[in-house]
Every structure is written in structure tokens, then in C-alpha cells.
Write a protein that holds these residues in place. Structure first.
Motif, PDB file in Angstrom:
ATOM      1  N   VAL A   1     -20.308  31.831  10.605  1.00 53.43           N
ATOM      2  CA  VAL A   1     -20.599  32.713  11.732  1.00 53.43           C
ATOM      3  C   VAL A   1     -19.375  33.580  11.990  1.00 53.43           C
ATOM      4  O   VAL A   1     -18.237  33.092  11.970  1.00 53.43           O
ATOM      5  CB  VAL A   1     -20.958  31.907  13.007  1.00 53.43           C
ATOM      6  CG1 VAL A   1     -21.216  32.848  14.173  1.00 53.43           C
ATOM      7  CG2 VAL A   1     -22.162  31.026  12.767  1.00 53.43           C
ATOM      8  N   LYS A   2     -19.619  34.875  12.211  1.00 55.77           N
ATOM      9  CA  LYS A   2     -18.544  35.812  12.530  1.00 55.77           C
ATOM     10  C   LYS A   2     -18.830  36.475  13.872  1.00 55.77           C
ATOM     11  O   LYS A   2     -19.991  36.737  14.209  1.00 55.77           O
ATOM     12  CB  LYS A   2     -18.413  36.890  11.450  1.00 55.77           C
ATOM     13  CG  LYS A   2     -17.991  36.360  10.090  1.00 55.77           C
ATOM     14  CD  LYS A   2     -17.818  37.502   9.106  1.00 55.77           C
ATOM     15  CE  LYS A   2     -17.361  36.965   7.749  1.00 55.77           C
ATOM     16  NZ  LYS A   2     -17.164  38.076   6.764  1.00 55.77           N
ATOM     17  N   SER A   3     -17.753  36.753  14.613  1.00 55.59           N
ATOM     18  CA  SER A   3     -17.909  37.379  15.922  1.00 55.59           C
ATOM     19  C   SER A   3     -16.676  38.217  16.234  1.00 55.59           C
ATOM     20  O   SER A   3     -15.545  37.833  15.876  1.00 55.59           O
ATOM     21  CB  SER A   3     -18.110  36.321  17.006  1.00 55.59           C
ATOM     22  OG  SER A   3     -18.221  36.919  18.275  1.00 55.59           O
TER      23      SER A   3
ATOM     24  N   CYS B   1     -13.394  36.780  14.553  1.00 53.99           N
ATOM     25  CA  CYS B   1     -13.254  35.329  14.460  1.00 53.99           C
ATOM     26  C   CYS B   1     -14.336  34.807  13.515  1.00 53.99           C
ATOM     27  O   CYS B   1     -15.513  35.150  13.648  1.00 53.99           O
ATOM     28  CB  CYS B   1     -13.397  34.680  15.832  1.00 53.99           C
ATOM     29  SG  CYS B   1     -13.145  32.889  15.829  1.00 53.99           S
ATOM     30  N   THR B   2     -13.936  33.981  12.545  1.00 48.32           N
ATOM     31  CA  THR B   2     -14.856  33.436  11.550  1.00 48.32           C
ATOM     32  C   THR B   2     -14.811  31.917  11.592  1.00 48.32           C
ATOM     33  O   THR B   2     -13.724  31.323  11.566  1.00 48.32           O
ATOM     34  CB  THR B   2     -14.484  33.917  10.135  1.00 48.32           C
ATOM     35  OG1 THR B   2     -14.459  35.338  10.104  1.00 48.32           O
ATOM     36  CG2 THR B   2     -15.481  33.411   9.121  1.00 48.32           C
ATOM     37  N   ALA B   3     -15.980  31.307  11.675  1.00 50.36           N
ATOM     38  CA  ALA B   3     -16.096  29.851  11.652  1.00 50.36           C
ATOM     39  C   ALA B   3     -16.932  29.454  10.448  1.00 50.36           C
ATOM     40  O   ALA B   3     -18.051  29.941  10.283  1.00 50.36           O
ATOM     41  CB  ALA B   3     -16.733  29.335  12.933  1.00 50.36           C
ATOM     42  N   VAL B   4     -16.376  28.591   9.600  1.00 56.39           N
ATOM     43  CA  VAL B   4     -17.072  28.100   8.408  1.00 56.39           C
ATOM     44  C   VAL B   4     -17.217  26.583   8.543  1.00 56.39           C
ATOM     45  O   VAL B   4     -16.207  25.872   8.670  1.00 56.39           O
ATOM     46  CB  VAL B   4     -16.300  28.459   7.118  1.00 56.39           C
ATOM     47  CG1 VAL B   4     -17.036  27.910   5.902  1.00 56.39           C
ATOM     48  CG2 VAL B   4     -16.123  29.968   7.003  1.00 56.39           C
TER      49      VAL B   4
ATOM     50  N   ARG C   1      -8.782  37.119  12.778  1.00 56.62           N
ATOM     51  CA  ARG C   1      -8.094  38.210  12.100  1.00 56.62           C
ATOM     52  C   ARG C   1      -8.008  39.411  13.028  1.00 56.62           C
ATOM     53  O   ARG C   1      -9.035  39.986  13.414  1.00 56.62           O
ATOM     54  CB  ARG C   1      -8.806  38.597  10.813  1.00 56.62           C
ATOM     55  CG  ARG C   1      -8.137  39.751  10.060  1.00 56.62           C
ATOM     56  CD  ARG C   1      -8.976  40.167   8.861  1.00 56.62           C
ATOM     57  NE  ARG C   1      -8.354  41.259   8.129  1.00 56.62           N
ATOM     58  CZ  ARG C   1      -7.543  41.103   7.091  1.00 56.62           C
ATOM     59  NH1 ARG C   1      -7.278  39.880   6.654  1.00 56.62           N
ATOM     60  NH2 ARG C   1      -7.008  42.144   6.484  1.00 56.62           N
ATOM     61  N   TYR C   2      -6.778  39.750  13.378  1.00 54.27           N
ATOM     62  CA  TYR C   2      -6.531  40.969  14.147  1.00 54.27           C
ATOM     63  C   TYR C   2      -5.869  41.990  13.229  1.00 54.27           C
ATOM     64  O   TYR C   2      -4.925  41.678  12.499  1.00 54.27           O
ATOM     65  CB  TYR C   2      -5.610  40.696  15.340  1.00 54.27           C
ATOM     66  CG  TYR C   2      -5.160  41.973  16.030  1.00 54.27           C
ATOM     67  CD1 TYR C   2      -5.968  42.582  16.977  1.00 54.27           C
ATOM     68  CD2 TYR C   2      -3.941  42.563  15.701  1.00 54.27           C
ATOM     69  CE1 TYR C   2      -5.583  43.753  17.590  1.00 54.27           C
ATOM     70  CE2 TYR C   2      -3.542  43.740  16.314  1.00 54.27           C
ATOM     71  CZ  TYR C   2      -4.367  44.334  17.254  1.00 54.27           C
ATOM     72  OH  TYR C   2      -3.977  45.509  17.855  1.00 54.27           O
TER      73      TYR C   2
END
Length: 339
Positions: A199-201, A208-211, A222-223
Motif C-alpha cells: 500500500v502506498k500513500s 509512505c509505502t507499507a509492504v 520517501r521525501y
């Protein structure tokens, strides 16, 4: 143990060749300029030959490709040979690979395994899409059906091995990620349902990526703006924390640094791009205690399709910290010819 998938996940494009580039318009040759008995030559499709040499593996590889079937498919032949072994002339030749690649169908024949992989895709009635692949050597394949959910951008896919080995895998795809549920075999008698997803947001001008995979989760933020990139990450439940930092010093210079808190490993790389076809970088990795310096002549991204530059060369110097005398120079050369 389940066999690996024979084609990529549904969010990736299916294998296939890109449509042929339009030929440049030129006046037809005069009778004097036309090749004698050249009807066959005029109809011959353009042939592309690409050769590579990797000094680390001491391996040459060659690829020959051309368009066939009026340009809707590509025929490709690959062969490699090294400087060691007892092949013809003292050179060890590897078995060739022949492939016929089209947008919705492909056949890849590997002489080494004496098998072939066949894959295809087709649009069915409504919003259904069928994909299938079969490995003749392993006698195993995979079939999947993907359906759009009404007018929404969401999709659902069901896929299964052939012959089946348990329940089919179900995948729900949405614009910001995907979630899949599949049956996982623990032993001969025990099976469980395994949930995986990504999921990416967008949060605070970053992504923000959650795997989630097999009861483990990786969180990464990631900024990035025009000058800096900051990427902290954490793995659960191991609580492994790391971060990466990149700074664009000038349009041609970039500095990168990363650090792993649980191991104290770190690394740094400085990159400089003189122009589109000349780039060099130098860096150090503490886990390998190794310093590297590389220079590229040609497109460093890997493409050799630009004209007139159809070649690239990469030189790399590796210097071990413990023994500088064991420093080595590696190089990789890639050249393309069009006939």
C-alpha cells in the motif's frame, strides 16, 4: 513447495515486443540503384545484432533480432561463450536461446534445459482478461483471469497453477496498491491462508509505502524535492531501522549516503555526469570494506537505441580496504549493429 510464477504479477505489463518504429520516408530507388534480383533483399526486415563482454565473468554474449510476421512479432536468438572450457577452438559455447515475442503471445526455447516456455494473453467478453503460461520442461503452467470492477479503477484476479496445487490465489488491485490471499503449505498435512500486500500513500509531501509479507512488514517513507531525498525505513517485528540521504549538489553532481542502525553498516557514493553520454561515480561500502570507482561512456541507463551512439563502456575499479594490492579493474562493453 509451490513453483514460482511463470509470468509477472497483474500490475506489470505482459511480456511483449514494442511496436516497430516507423520507417523513414525516402524516394524509391531508380532502376539503376535497385539491387539485381533484390526483391528478397528489399523485403528483408532490419536485423539488429548486440554484443556484450563482461570481464568479471569473462563472458561474451550475442543477441540477434528482427521483426517478422509483418512487424507484429520479434524473432530473437541469444548465444554466449566464455574464455575457458573445451569448446570449438578452446572456447566454451553455451546453448542458444530462441524466442518469438509478440504482444499477446511468446515462445522461448532454451536449448540448455531442452524445454520451452509458452505464454499468451487474450481479452474475453466484457472486462475479462485471460493469461496463461506453460513450461514444457517442468510440465507445469499457470492460468489467471483478471476482471475490472465496474467503472472503478479496481480489479480482481484469480490465478492458479496447472495442474493445481491447492486453492487459487486471489488478488485485489486498487490505485494505491494490492492485496493477495493465497494458500501456503506448511507441511504435507497443514495449510494456511497467507495474506500479502503493498500500500502506498502520500503523506507530508512524501510517499509512505507499507509492504506486508509472511507476518513481516517493511515501512518506508520517501521525501523528495529538487535538491534532497530522505528515505527512513523500519522492518517489523525485527525493528531494523535504516535511512538513506541524497543531496543534489549541482545539476551534474549528487551525493548519496545510507546507514543501517542494527549493523552499523554504511555507504556513500558521489556521482558526476559530465554530459548525457559520460558519467562517473566513486563510493565506499563498509559491509564489504570495499571502495569502488566507475566511469560510463554511453547511456548508463542500459539503452543502446540512440543514434549515432550505439555503444557503451563501463570501467570499474574495486579496491578492498584490507588488501589494496588485490585491487581489480573490471569492464563491461556493449555494442549494437543495425543491418
Amino acid at each position: 513447495m509451490a513453483a514460482p510464477a511463470l509470468f509477472p504479477p497483474p500490475h506489470m505489463d505482459e511480456d511483449g515486443a514494442a511496436p516497430p518504429a516507423p520507417a523513414s520516408q525516402s524516394p524509391p530507388p531508380t532502376e539503376a540503384e535497385a539491387p539485381r534480383g533484390g526483391g528478397l533483399l528489399r523485403r528483408r526486415p532490419p536485423v539488429r545484432v548486440t554484443s556484450e563482454f563482461d570481464s568479471e565473468r569473462r563472458l561474451f554474449s550475442h543477441s540477434l533480432s528482427c521483426r517478422v510476421l509483418d512487424g507484429i512479432a520479434k524473432l530473437r536468438l541469444r548465444v554466449s561463450h566464455g574464455g575457458r572450457g573445451g569448446g570449438v577452438g578452446g572456447i566454451a559455447w553455451g546453448p542458444p536461446e530462441v524466442a518469438l515475442l509478440a504482444r499477446n503471445f511468446s515462445v522461448v526455447v532454451d536449448a540448455a534445459s531442452r524445454g520451452a516456455v509458452l505464454s499468451g494473453a487474450a481479452d474475453l467478453a466484457g472486462s475479462l482478461r485471460l493469461r496463461a503460461a506453460h513450461n514444457t520442461k517442468e510440465q507445469q503452467g499457470e492460468v489467471s483471469v483478471t476482471a475490472n470492477l465496474g467503472d472503478s479503477p479496481c480489479k480482481i484476479e484469480l490465478s492458479s497453477l496447472v495442474p493445481p496445487d491447492g486453492l487459487p490465489r486471489a488478488t485485489f488491485l486498487f490505485p494505491n496498491g494490492e492485496v493477495s490471499v493465497k494458500e501456503k503449505k506448511l507441511d504435507e498435512d497443514n495449510r494456511i491462508l497467507s495474506v500479502n500486500g503493498i500500500v502506498k500513500s502520500h503523506i507530508l509531501n512524501g510517499v509512505c509505502t507499507a509492504v506486508y509479507n509472511d507476518n513481516a512488514m517493511d515501512l518506508k517513507y520517501r521525501y523528495k524535492d529538487e535538491e534532497i531525498s530522505f528515505i527512513p525505513s523500519i522492518s517489523l517485528p525485527s525493528n531494523s531501522v535504516s535511512f538513506a540521504f541524497k543531496r543534489q549538489l549541482t545539476p551534474s553532481d549528487k551525493l548519496s549516503y545510507w546507514y543501517h542502525f542494527d549493523t552499523n553498516y554504511w555507504g556513500a557514493v558521489y556521482k558526476h555526469r559530465a554530459d548525457k553520454h559520460l558519467k562517473w561515480k566513486a563510493g565506499y561500502e563498509s559491509n564489504n570494506r570495499l571502495g569502488r570507482a566507475s566511469v560510463w561512456v554511453g547511456d548508463a541507463s542500459g539503452s543502446t537505441k540512440e543514434v549515432p551512439l550505439k555503444a557503451k563502456v563501463q570501467f570499474t575499479l574495486e579496491v578492498p580496504q584490507d588488501n589494496i594490492q588485490n585491487a581489480v579493474v573490471l569492464f563491461h562493453v556493449k555494442k549494437r549493429w543495425d543491418f
